[in-house]
Design a protein around this motif. Structure first.
Motif, PDB file in Angstrom:
ATOM      1  N   LEU C  62       0.733  -1.182   0.042  1.00  0.00           N
ATOM      2  CA  LEU C  62      -0.035   0.044   0.048  1.00  0.00           C
ATOM      3  C   LEU C  62       0.863   1.234  -0.039  1.00  0.00           C
ATOM      4  CD1 LEU C  62      -3.037  -0.628   2.375  1.00  0.00           C
ATOM      5  CD2 LEU C  62      -2.761  -1.084  -0.101  1.00  0.00           C
ATOM      6  N   THR C  63       2.076   1.098   0.647  1.00  0.00           N
ATOM      7  CA  THR C  63       3.148   2.346   0.708  1.00  0.00           C
ATOM      8  C   THR C  63       3.255   2.897  -0.964  1.00  0.00           C
ATOM      9  OG1 THR C  63       4.877   0.927   0.804  1.00  0.00           O
ATOM     10  CG2 THR C  63       3.945   1.837   2.923  1.00  0.00           C
ATOM     11  N   ASP C  64       3.353   1.708  -1.938  1.00  0.00           N
ATOM     12  CA  ASP C  64       3.609   2.007  -3.193  1.00  0.00           C
ATOM     13  C   ASP C  64       2.525   2.990  -3.763  1.00  0.00           C
ATOM     14  OD1 ASP C  64       5.970   0.431  -3.353  1.00  0.00           O
ATOM     15  OD2 ASP C  64       4.599  -1.329  -4.037  1.00  0.00           O
ATOM     16  N   ARG C  65       1.588   2.964  -3.359  1.00  0.00           N
ATOM     17  CA  ARG C  65       0.360   3.572  -4.023  1.00  0.00           C
ATOM     18  C   ARG C  65       0.166   5.017  -3.248  1.00  0.00           C
ATOM     19  NH1 ARG C  65       1.048  -1.362  -4.704  1.00  0.00           N
ATOM     20  NH2 ARG C  65       0.059  -2.499  -6.500  1.00  0.00           N
ATOM     21  N   GLU C  66       1.136   5.461  -2.269  1.00  0.00           N
ATOM     22  CA  GLU C  66       0.768   7.017  -1.789  1.00  0.00           C
ATOM     23  C   GLU C  66       1.587   7.734  -2.804  1.00  0.00           C
ATOM     24  OE1 GLU C  66      -1.147   6.997   0.446  1.00  0.00           O
ATOM     25  OE2 GLU C  66      -1.365   4.947  -0.038  1.00  0.00           O
ATOM     26  N   ASP C  67       3.006   7.725  -2.693  1.00  0.00           N
ATOM     27  CA  ASP C  67       3.497   8.622  -3.749  1.00  0.00           C
ATOM     28  C   ASP C  67       4.172   7.595  -4.750  1.00  0.00           C
ATOM     29  OD1 ASP C  67       5.286  10.011  -5.225  1.00  0.00           O
ATOM     30  OD2 ASP C  67       6.596  10.722  -3.415  1.00  0.00           O
ATOM     31  N   TYR C  68       3.120   7.635  -5.635  1.00  0.00           N
ATOM     32  CA  TYR C  68       3.451   6.647  -6.755  1.00  0.00           C
ATOM     33  C   TYR C  68       4.400   6.944  -7.902  1.00  0.00           C
ATOM     34  CZ  TYR C  68      -0.355   9.667  -8.543  1.00  0.00           C
ATOM     35  OH  TYR C  68      -1.137  10.515  -8.534  1.00  0.00           O
ATOM     36  N   ILE C  69       5.028   8.171  -7.615  1.00  0.00           N
ATOM     37  CA  ILE C  69       6.165   8.682  -8.497  1.00  0.00           C
ATOM     38  C   ILE C  69       7.463   8.006  -8.077  1.00  0.00           C
ATOM     39  CG2 ILE C  69       7.451  10.499  -9.597  1.00  0.00           C
ATOM     40  CD1 ILE C  69       4.560  10.149 -10.639  1.00  0.00           C
ATOM     41  N   ALA C  70       7.490   7.795  -6.831  1.00  0.00           N
ATOM     42  CA  ALA C  70       8.794   7.573  -5.920  1.00  0.00           C
ATOM     43  C   ALA C  70       8.186   6.425  -4.984  1.00  0.00           C
ATOM     44  CB  ALA C  70       9.369   8.687  -5.262  1.00  0.00           C
ATOM     45  N   ASN C  74       8.961   5.562  -0.514  1.00  0.00           N
ATOM     46  CA  ASN C  74       7.788   5.147   0.540  1.00  0.00           C
ATOM     47  C   ASN C  74       7.888   3.699   1.157  1.00  0.00           C
ATOM     48  OD1 ASN C  74       6.875   7.509  -0.922  1.00  0.00           O
ATOM     49  ND2 ASN C  74       4.799   6.782  -0.301  1.00  0.00           N
ATOM     50  N   ASN C  75       8.313   2.726   0.353  1.00  0.00           N
ATOM     51  CA  ASN C  75       8.789   1.492   0.789  1.00  0.00           C
ATOM     52  C   ASN C  75       9.748   1.707   1.910  1.00  0.00           C
ATOM     53  OD1 ASN C  75       8.753  -0.501  -2.053  1.00  0.00           O
ATOM     54  ND2 ASN C  75       7.216   0.096  -0.780  1.00  0.00           N
ATOM     55  N   LEU C  76      11.055   2.259   1.679  1.00  0.00           N
ATOM     56  CA  LEU C  76      11.929   2.389   2.647  1.00  0.00           C
ATOM     57  C   LEU C  76      11.484   3.123   3.935  1.00  0.00           C
ATOM     58  CD1 LEU C  76      14.808   2.062   2.928  1.00  0.00           C
ATOM     59  CD2 LEU C  76      14.947   4.645   2.059  1.00  0.00           C
ATOM     60  N   ALA C  77      10.680   4.069   3.731  1.00  0.00           N
ATOM     61  CA  ALA C  77      10.256   4.949   4.986  1.00  0.00           C
ATOM     62  C   ALA C  77       9.429   3.836   5.760  1.00  0.00           C
ATOM     63  CB  ALA C  77       9.451   5.990   4.700  1.00  0.00           C
ATOM     64  N   THR C 150       5.056   0.490  -9.426  1.00  0.00           N
ATOM     65  CA  THR C 150       4.634   0.273  -7.672  1.00  0.00           C
ATOM     66  C   THR C 150       5.651  -0.915  -7.519  1.00  0.00           C
ATOM     67  OG1 THR C 150       3.071  -1.056  -8.296  1.00  0.00           O
ATOM     68  CG2 THR C 150       2.242   1.014  -7.778  1.00  0.00           C
ATOM     69  N   ILE C 151       6.775  -0.556  -6.984  1.00  0.00           N
ATOM     70  CA  ILE C 151       7.815  -1.438  -7.113  1.00  0.00           C
ATOM     71  C   ILE C 151       7.891  -2.436  -5.935  1.00  0.00           C
ATOM     72  CG2 ILE C 151      10.430  -1.554  -7.265  1.00  0.00           C
ATOM     73  CD1 ILE C 151      10.119   1.386  -8.348  1.00  0.00           C
ATOM     74  N   ASN C 152       7.600  -1.954  -4.742  1.00  0.00           N
ATOM     75  CA  ASN C 152       7.369  -2.844  -3.769  1.00  0.00           C
ATOM     76  C   ASN C 152       8.494  -4.152  -3.461  1.00  0.00           C
ATOM     77  OD1 ASN C 152       5.909  -4.415  -1.558  1.00  0.00           O
ATOM     78  ND2 ASN C 152       4.858  -5.406  -2.913  1.00  0.00           N
ATOM     79  N   TYR C 325       8.534   7.247  15.454  1.00  0.00           N
ATOM     80  CA  TYR C 325       8.541   7.927  14.088  1.00  0.00           C
ATOM     81  C   TYR C 325       9.850   7.987  13.553  1.00  0.00           C
ATOM     82  CZ  TYR C 325       7.937  12.222  11.468  1.00  0.00           C
ATOM     83  OH  TYR C 325       7.859  13.091  10.548  1.00  0.00           O
ATOM     84  N   HIS C 326       9.746   7.613  12.297  1.00  0.00           N
ATOM     85  CA  HIS C 326      10.924   7.666  11.430  1.00  0.00           C
ATOM     86  C   HIS C 326      10.517   8.404  10.046  1.00  0.00           C
ATOM     87  CE1 HIS C 326      14.888   6.499  10.207  1.00  0.00           C
ATOM     88  NE2 HIS C 326      14.458   6.227   9.019  1.00  0.00           N
ATOM     89  N   SER C 327      11.715   9.205   9.691  1.00  0.00           N
ATOM     90  CA  SER C 327      11.268   9.924   8.547  1.00  0.00           C
ATOM     91  C   SER C 327      12.554   9.893   7.669  1.00  0.00           C
ATOM     92  CB  SER C 327      11.087  11.466   8.702  1.00  0.00           C
ATOM     93  OG  SER C 327      12.351  12.093   9.236  1.00  0.00           O
ATOM     94  N   ILE C 328      12.517   9.816   6.310  1.00  0.00           N
ATOM     95  CA  ILE C 328      13.320   9.871   5.409  1.00  0.00           C
ATOM     96  C   ILE C 328      13.227  10.950   4.510  1.00  0.00           C
ATOM     97  CG2 ILE C 328      13.654   7.395   5.731  1.00  0.00           C
ATOM     98  CD1 ILE C 328      12.595   7.337   2.628  1.00  0.00           C
ATOM     99  N   GLU C 329      14.305  11.297   3.567  1.00  0.00           N
ATOM    100  CA  GLU C 329      14.254  12.299   2.630  1.00  0.00           C
ATOM    101  C   GLU C 329      13.898  11.655   1.350  1.00  0.00           C
ATOM    102  OE1 GLU C 329      14.965  15.565   3.201  1.00  0.00           O
ATOM    103  OE2 GLU C 329      14.581  16.163   1.032  1.00  0.00           O
ATOM    104  N   THR C 330      12.517  11.888   0.777  1.00  0.00           N
ATOM    105  CA  THR C 330      11.978  11.389  -0.506  1.00  0.00           C
ATOM    106  C   THR C 330      12.306  12.273  -1.543  1.00  0.00           C
ATOM    107  OG1 THR C 330       9.820  12.297  -0.273  1.00  0.00           O
ATOM    108  CG2 THR C 330      10.337  10.282   0.897  1.00  0.00           C
ATOM    109  N   PRO C 331      12.058  12.393  -2.742  1.00  0.00           N
ATOM    110  CA  PRO C 331      12.331  13.472  -3.681  1.00  0.00           C
ATOM    111  C   PRO C 331      11.279  14.776  -3.078  1.00  0.00           C
ATOM    112  CG  PRO C 331      11.967  11.300  -4.761  1.00  0.00           C
ATOM    113  CD  PRO C 331      11.710  10.936  -3.447  1.00  0.00           C
TER     114      PRO C 331
END
Lengths: 150, 327, 391
Positions: C62-70, C74-77, C150-152, C325-331
């Protein structure tokens, strides 16, 4: 680093400080909702803390607890690079002060928390639904809101 | 007299047919050339090399449902496409495709008419085309259309001025308003050389008149969806497209006549030269479309009023000085 | 003079340049935007609610389907948040591969941004050039995971499967062609264009203070001159061991956002290069049978692995009672996950901190008082992904 933050909050606001704990280097402070704005103002303005960036604001529903909801603030300081999690409890039908005057970004976050949980933020400029349609019934992220079959 | 009428009728059909055919294939050429410029093949499914694509498009547009929005002013909504198309077709009458040739023992000119105010005629008639666009934008009762119509009326009026001034230089040099005389005056040197500034102004303004990139604000799709013809469908939509592409041919024809020496050229017959030059201008417009982004509304106005208009006046003065000193 | 009234224009949710289903209610005075009200929620799928009803493993797709451009970011986060909750150690190969792939994903995402931004301001050809390079990256993803959008591919504990044969060559080929393509095909046609400059320079300016106050993150914040990048400030996945710069802008206008993203692509390429050079061998998934799925080979041959497999798939695992809580830098900026666990096999509360949602909030501030043409450029430079905004 963030232990100092917890200490400073405790010293400065002994009455509103309820609890604090740490898990995997993340510090959580629970404060009384009445003093929320004062604590937030202090956290932002104190030069040693300078939490200028509100990363996230969200609601959590602990159905069955005495005070049902929690509003969780994830703060970050861009200059000091530390984080803190601030929590305030708010019961069903109760109001909590809005922090839009401190961090403008909380505007949409608070609208979302209102939309999803029905938490009312006092002093919010435009507290309306944001993701759900205007005429929606109920608040979808509440635990008593069924997943399907509505 | 009968002979004259017959010749005119035949010419009318031939020129009109040829223009319509060229126009349909310019749409294909545009898509193909854009395609190659954008590393993609362009239409290639209908017929070999996509050659039947324009015909398929035509059939599709014919068969589409013709929708008239409920709130539209129906009469105006229906008339508007015709208002755009008819002037476009009318201007072709004075485009000189070639000089007098002899066919079946008769001397025939390769243009409909050589009126002595040819260039004025073109300006007068093509200005009517703006009404089609403005009325289309207004009558659709759609906000996007309205904005598109407003933009295009402002744009066309602004650019018509610099366009008009730009060709004054040419008229001064040829001492005539007749299209044929203009070409004859270019026997030695094409006007693009002495009138280069005028040429640059004219072609910029002409692209703006045609509502093509980078001046395609009236239909700027990222802003106004489709601008003035947002609400149009079926043949009415097709009529706007026809008008647009016929105008491309006309404008290219005028550029060829005014600046590129018309039908003059070595070896090849005059008609061929004219067509080649015309197609080069068309190619240039497609090339511009593939390269340039769109201007903003206020920048478009600035360019029209503050740069092109003064420049075209300077061009007139320079031409006058040049002619007094050397001519 | 007759009294004039402002026109209300409803832009979207179906509009060519609102990047999905964003609806803007514009109050126009001529061409000037007087007031702008974004209306979102058209793509709301209740992902946070779904998350509370799925096991930790089930939520990854489901995370793939959030920011589907990257989607990889989202998977990683998400995976990293769950790993933090569990205190799971990731094998070095997976760490490096994660950096490598998310940086490729950043390039791919910025390429889409560049192409669509070009379309927004009317430069049509750039889009196709960008898509060509993005295609190469998607081919790499396809070789890895079998999916392109949606790479997953990331799993809790590492990667879903090992990097494919020929991966290194594919990436090296891309590294070899990309800088030249950037220079010749994007910058020469776009950046040096006079019209692009006048369309972007001085448009949509936002000050440093306002940007922080509005919670902007990612390239948008950096274009205002705030050198904040989660990869530097709170390194994850071993970003502290890589050499890269944080590009910043000066004025915070649309053109600066363009420059920052272009430079970020270069830096990402540098990171990809470094990651590829140090890609170690070894396991690609943590060795914890209670959490990570055993390889198919073992499931087929060992009873114990079969039981673990069955347990993970049917029940999942039970993390400690805690919240992280964990955050990463997406595009697009800071993407955070906040997970509250009550000790059961499903999250008690799963919260996204979607960067696009927060960034979009500042649209009104940037665009009010500007022309429609500017508004389009500003939306383009904002790079919102509506899947993420609406969740």
């Amino acid at each position: 680093m963030s232990e100092i933050v917890v200490q400073k909050i405790k010293e400065r606001f002994p009455d509103s400080f309820l609890d604090s704990y740490s898990f995997r280097d993340e510090n959580t402070v629970i404060i009384k909702k009445e003093d929320l704005v004062a604590v937030c103002r202090y956290l932002k303005s104190d030069p040693e803390l300078s939490f200028d960036f509100l990363s996230d604001l969200c609601g959590v529903d602990y159905m069955g607890r005495e005070t049902r909801f929690e509003v969780v603030y994830h703060l970050f300081s861009i200059s000091k690079r530390h984080r803190i999690r601030l929590k305030a409890m708010v019961g069903e039908g109760e109001k909590i002060s809005s922090v839009t005057g401190i961090w403008s970004t909380s505007d949409w976050h608070e609208r979302e928390a209102f939309d999803m949980y029905g938490i009312i933020f006092e002093g919010h400029p435009n507290l309306t639904r944001i993701l759900m349609p205007e005429n929606w019934d109920g608040h979808p992220l509440r635990k008593d809101y069924p997943l399907k079959g509505r | 007299m009968t002979e004259f009428v017959i010749i005119m009728l035949v010419k009318m059909f031939v020129i009109f047919g040829a223009v319509m055919l060229t126009m349909t294939y310019i749409t294909l050429a545009e898509r193909k050339i854009l395609g190659y410029m954008q590393i993609r093949p362009g239409p290639n499914r209908v017929g070999p090399w996509g050659l039947l694509q324009p015909i398929a498009d035509g059939i599709k547009l014919f068969l589409k449902e013709d929708i008239i929005p409920d709130n539209a002013s129906k009469a105006v909504f229906v008339i508007a496409p015709a208002m755009a198309l008819i002037p476009a077709v009318m201007t072709i009458a004075v485009v000189p495709f070639g000089p007098e040739v002899s066919i079946l023992g008769r001397n025939v000119t390769l243009f409909m008419a050589d009126i002595n105010i040819g260039i004025l005629y073109i300006f007068a008639v093509s200005s009517i085309g703006v009404y089609g666009i403005v009325l289309a934008g207004w009558s659709s009762e759609s906000k996007y259309s309205l904005l598109g119509g407003l933009r295009s009326s402002a744009q066309m009026i602004s650019y018509e001025l610099s366009m008009g001034f730009a060709i004054v230089g040419v008229i001064m040099m040829s001492q005539s308003l007749s299209m044929v005389k203009l070409i004859e005056a270019q026997k030695g040197v094409w006007f693009i050389i002495p009138q280069f500034l005028g040429f640059a102004i004219y072609i910029t303004a002409a692209i703006a008149e045609l509502n093509r990139t980078p001046f395609d604000l009236p239909e700027g799709e990222s802003e106004l969806v489709s601008g003035y013809f947002t609400e149009y469908s079926s043949m009415k939509y097709a009529m706007f497209m026809l008008a647009e592409y016929i105008n491309i041919i006309t404008v290219s024809g005028i550029v060829t006549t005014l600046y590129l020496g018309g039908w003059h050229g070595p070896v090849l017959p005059p008609l061929a030269w004219f067509v080649i030059k015309l197609l080069i201008v068309v190619f240039f417009m497609i090339w511009v479309r593939a390269t340039l982004p769109r201007l903003r509304y206020d920048q478009l106005m600035t360019l029209g009023w503050k740069i092109l208009l003064p420049a075209s006046i300077v061009n007139i003065l320079l031409t006058a000085v040049f002619m007094t000193v050397f001519g | 003079m007759a009294e004039t009234k402002n026109m209300i224009l409803n832009m979207g949710p179906q509009h060519p340049s609102t990047h999905g289903v964003l609806r803007l209610i514009l109050e126009l005075d001529g061409e000037t935007v007087v007031k702008l009200t974004p209306e979102i929620g058209y793509l709301h799928r209740g992902v946070e609610k779904l998350g509370e009803n799925l096991t930790y493993h089930q939520f990854i797709p489901l995370t793939d389907r959030e920011d589907y451009i990257a989607s990889l970011s989202n998977n990683l986060a998400y995976c990293m948040t769950v790993e933090k909750l569990l205190g799971l150690e990731i094998p070095p190969r997976a760490m490096v591969a994660r950096v490598l792939l998310t940086e490729l994903q950043r390039i791919a995402s910025h390429l889409i941004w560049l192409g669509t931004f070009g379309l927004d301001i009317g430069a049509m050809s750039l889009f196709f050039y960008c898509m060509r390079e993005r295609e190469t990256i998607l081919d790499i993803f396809e070789a890895c995971a079998g999916a392109r959008l949606t790479i997953n591919y990331f799993d809790i504990g590492g990667l879903r499967k090992d990097l494919p044969v020929g991966f290194e060559k594919q990436v090296r080929d891309f590294i070899a062609i990309f800088p030249e393509r950037m220079k010749n095909d994007y910058e020469r046609i776009f950046q040096d264009n006079k019209i692009v400059r006048i369309r972007t320079e001085g448009v949509g300016i936002i000050s440093k203070e306002d940007a922080i106050d509005l919670g902007l993150s990612g390239p948008l914040l950096r274009s205002c001159g705030v050198p904040w990048d989660v990869r530097k400030s709170n390194p994850y996945c071993g970003y502290e061991n890589y050499e890269f710069d944080i590009p910043t802008g000066k004025t915070g206008d649309v053109f600066d956002r363009y420059l920052v993203r272009m430079e970020e692509m270069r830096q990402s390429l540098k990171l990809v290069q470094q990651a590829l050079d140090r890609l170690p061998g070894g396991a690609f998934l943590a060795d914890d049978p209670k959490i990570c799925l055993p390889p198919k080979q073992k499931v087929m041959t060992e009873m114990e692995s079969l039981i673990h497999h069955f347990k993970i798939v049917s029940e999942g695992f039970e993390p400690p009672v805690a919240e992280v809580y964990h955050s990463i830098e997406t595009p697009r900026g800071e993407l955070g996950f906040y997970i509250v666990s009550d000790g059961s096999n499903k999250p008690y509360r799963l919260r996204f901190r979607p960067p696009s949602f927060v960034n979009l909030e500042s649209l009104a501030k940037m665009a009010e008082g500007k022309l429609i043409g500017d508004l389009i450029a500003i939306i383009g430079a904002l790079d919102p992904v509506m899947g993420e905004v609406d969740r």
